[in-house]
Design an enzyme around this catalytic site. Structure first.
Site, short mmCIF file in Angstrom:
data_model
loop_
_atom_site.label_atom_id
_atom_site.label_comp_id
_atom_site.label_asym_id
_atom_site.label_seq_id
_atom_site.Cartn_x
_atom_site.Cartn_y
_atom_site.Cartn_z
N GLU A 1 0.78 -1.36 -0.10
CA GLU A 1 -0.09 -0.07 0.09
C GLU A 1 0.99 1.31 0.04
O GLU A 1 2.02 1.22 0.47
CB GLU A 1 -0.67 0.00 1.32
CG GLU A 1 -2.05 -0.97 1.29
CD GLU A 1 -2.96 -0.98 2.30
OE1 GLU A 1 -4.12 -0.96 2.28
OE2 GLU A 1 -2.55 -0.72 3.62
N CYS B 1 3.78 8.50 0.36
CA CYS B 1 4.46 7.63 1.22
C CYS B 1 4.37 6.08 0.81
O CYS B 1 3.43 5.69 0.43
CB CYS B 1 3.46 7.62 2.52
SG CYS B 1 3.98 6.65 4.01
N CYS C 1 6.58 -6.57 7.37
CA CYS C 1 7.52 -5.90 8.00
C CYS C 1 7.88 -6.96 9.10
O CYS C 1 7.37 -7.56 10.01
CB CYS C 1 7.24 -4.64 8.85
SG CYS C 1 8.52 -3.69 9.34
N CYS D 1 7.04 -4.18 15.43
CA CYS D 1 6.33 -3.24 16.55
C CYS D 1 5.08 -3.42 17.17
O CYS D 1 4.03 -3.58 16.23
CB CYS D 1 6.58 -1.69 16.05
SG CYS D 1 8.35 -1.38 15.61
N CYS E 1 1.87 -1.47 15.72
CA CYS E 1 1.82 -1.12 14.27
C CYS E 1 0.85 -2.26 13.64
O CYS E 1 1.02 -3.66 13.71
CB CYS E 1 3.19 -1.06 13.71
SG CYS E 1 2.95 -0.71 11.65
N CYS F 1 -0.33 6.83 9.45
CA CYS F 1 0.87 6.21 10.04
C CYS F 1 0.47 4.91 10.87
O CYS F 1 -0.32 4.64 11.63
CB CYS F 1 1.50 6.71 11.01
SG CYS F 1 2.49 8.22 10.38
N1 SAH Z 1 10.14 0.92 9.65
C1 SAH Z 1 9.98 2.40 9.46
C2 SAH Z 1 8.65 3.08 8.81
C3 SAH Z 1 7.41 2.57 9.61
S1 SAH Z 1 6.07 3.59 9.45
C4 SAH Z 1 10.34 2.89 11.00
O1 SAH Z 1 10.03 2.32 11.90
O2 SAH Z 1 10.40 4.18 10.93
C5 SAH Z 1 6.41 5.19 10.07
C6 SAH Z 1 6.17 5.62 11.55
O3 SAH Z 1 4.73 5.36 11.73
C7 SAH Z 1 6.96 4.95 12.20
O4 SAH Z 1 7.42 5.98 13.16
C8 SAH Z 1 6.14 4.15 13.07
O5 SAH Z 1 6.58 3.85 14.38
C9 SAH Z 1 4.89 4.81 12.98
N2 SAH Z 1 3.68 4.03 13.51
C10 SAH Z 1 3.58 2.74 13.34
N3 SAH Z 1 2.06 2.36 13.69
C11 SAH Z 1 1.71 3.49 14.18
C12 SAH Z 1 0.44 3.65 14.74
N4 SAH Z 1 -0.50 2.89 14.89
N5 SAH Z 1 0.01 5.29 14.92
C13 SAH Z 1 0.89 6.26 14.80
N6 SAH Z 1 2.28 5.99 14.25
C14 SAH Z 1 2.56 4.68 14.09
#
Ligand code: SAH
Length: 349
Positions: free
Chosen positions: A96, A109, A116, A120, A123, A337
């Site tokens: 996506e 984006c 992934c 985390c 996420c 995000c």
């Molecule tokens: N792997 C990369 C890109 C991830 S997405 C990274 O870790 O930076 C981009 C951002 O969105 C990251 O900071 C991630 O931690 C954040 N993110 C993930 N899930 C989220 C959520 N449910 N709400 C807000 N931010 C989130």
């Protein structure tokens, strides 16, 4: 590509395209002409390249696969600030990406992996797990596909979709280098940001390869104790290590870096957390981007109340830490995000 022995257009460099053309006995200038069709005019077939002789278009189609990821689903938020694309091949979802409209223009984006491996806790990608790296071409196709669909030249690019860009380093750098080419799209590297969970080796390498592109670190906690709980990757590369790599990036490139800090109610959003964060960042030129957690169905975290976000921000400002709160676009279409999950959802547009 897997299902075809022929080279795929968006995986090729300009030099490789040139050599294919010279093997065909074509004039060298043709390569740039074709390149410009693909990257300036978003062509997705040789047929569209109407100033090429018909015979050449045919020869090219026989020698090189040119296609775009198919948009399986396109959703636009009710406020039209964000548009989400689900891409795939032959009906099978792969990745996506989102285009967001800001006052300064559009920003893409992109996803860098299908699923992934970082896992985390907060996420959406965690739910789908890890499938595979996307190729350079698949990353480029998301970007060019959105330019084509929206009939616009997107000026900003962030690698903040699904996946960890620095676990797919060569494809990500290859895509940035390709988009930055003057003879092609001509994207300004300063308008590109790579966001990482913290892969120290790759962050150091990126300082040499970025050519001015920006780096953002998803820190989300000021102590290893808290970060271990929400970012399991931290057990491999704890805060000290990733912060050292971030400092090195800032120093080597002379750039201000971004620290992303997502706020989870009751977990990392207290004033004490904010003070600890300010302490950790006291010796680095950075901008903190606070991201109130975006809800993900099935995950039991909570978004902090507004006053807590404001308080957190105040504590940072009081400690002379630059800070902004990320405006969340596309929440209603799960395009914000951490909400991308490579799934078809009910509402189709
Ligand atoms: N792997 C990369 C890109 C991830 S997405 C990274 O870790 O930076 C981009 C951002 O969105 C990251 O900071 C991630 O931690 C954040 N993110 C993930 N899930 C989220 C959520 N449910 N709400 C807000 N931010 C989130």
């Amino acid at each position: 590509m897997k299902d075809s022995p022929l080279p795929h257009f968006f995986e090729l460099g300009l030099d490789e395209l040139s050599s294919v053309l010279s093997d065909m006995g074509e004039k060298p200038y043709r390569a740039k002409q074709i390149w410009s069709w693909a990257y300036k005019r978003f062509a997705s077939s040789f047929d569209e390249m109407t100033d090429l002789p018909l015979a050449l278009r045919q020869k090219l189609a026989d020698a090189i696969v040119m296609r775009r990821l198919e948009p399986l689903l396109v959703q636009e938020g009710t406020d039209s600030w964000a548009k989400k694309y689900l891409w795939g091949f032959r009906g099978t979802p792969l990745a996506e990406s989102v285009v967001m409209k800001y006052s300064y223009g559009s920003s893409a984006c992109l996803s860098t992996q299908a699923g992934c491996p970082a896992g985390c806790a907060f996420c959406a990608s965690r739910i789908i797990g890890f499938e595979r790296n996307l190729s350079k071409g698949e990353i480029l196709e998301q970007f060019l596909g959105m330019c084509r669909d929206g009939n616009e030249r997107i000026g900003h690019l962030v690698f903040m979709g699904t996946g960890e860009p620095f676990l797919n380093y060569d494809a990500v750098i290859g895509a940035i280098d390709t988009l930055a080419m003057e003879d092609g799209y001509g994207l300004s590297r300063r308008k590109v940001t790579v966001s990482t969970v913290g892969v120290p080796q790759a962050m150091r390498r990126f300082a040499k390869d970025s050519g001015g592109a920006r780096l953002a670190l998803s820190l989300h906690a000021a102590t290893d104790e808290v970060r271990d709980r929400i970012v399991p990757w931290n057990k491999r590369h704890p805060i000290g290590e990733v912060m050292a790599a971030l400092r090195a990036y800032a120093k080597d490139t002379g750039q201000r870096v971004t620290v992303e800090y997502m706020l989870l109610r009751g977990i990392n959003d207290s004033s004490e957390d904010a003070s600890k964060l300010a302490g950790l960042l006291s010796d680095i030129d950075c901008l903190v981007n606070l991201i109130p957690w975006n809800p993900v169905p099935g995950l039991l975290f909570q978004r902090p109340e507004r006053f807590r976000v404001e308080k957190f921000q105040e504590v940072l400002l009081g400690n002379r830490v630059k800070v902004t709160v990320r405006r969340s676009l596309g929440g209603d279409i799960e395009a914000a995000c951490g909400q991308l999950r490579r799934q078809e959802t009910k509402t189709e547009i």
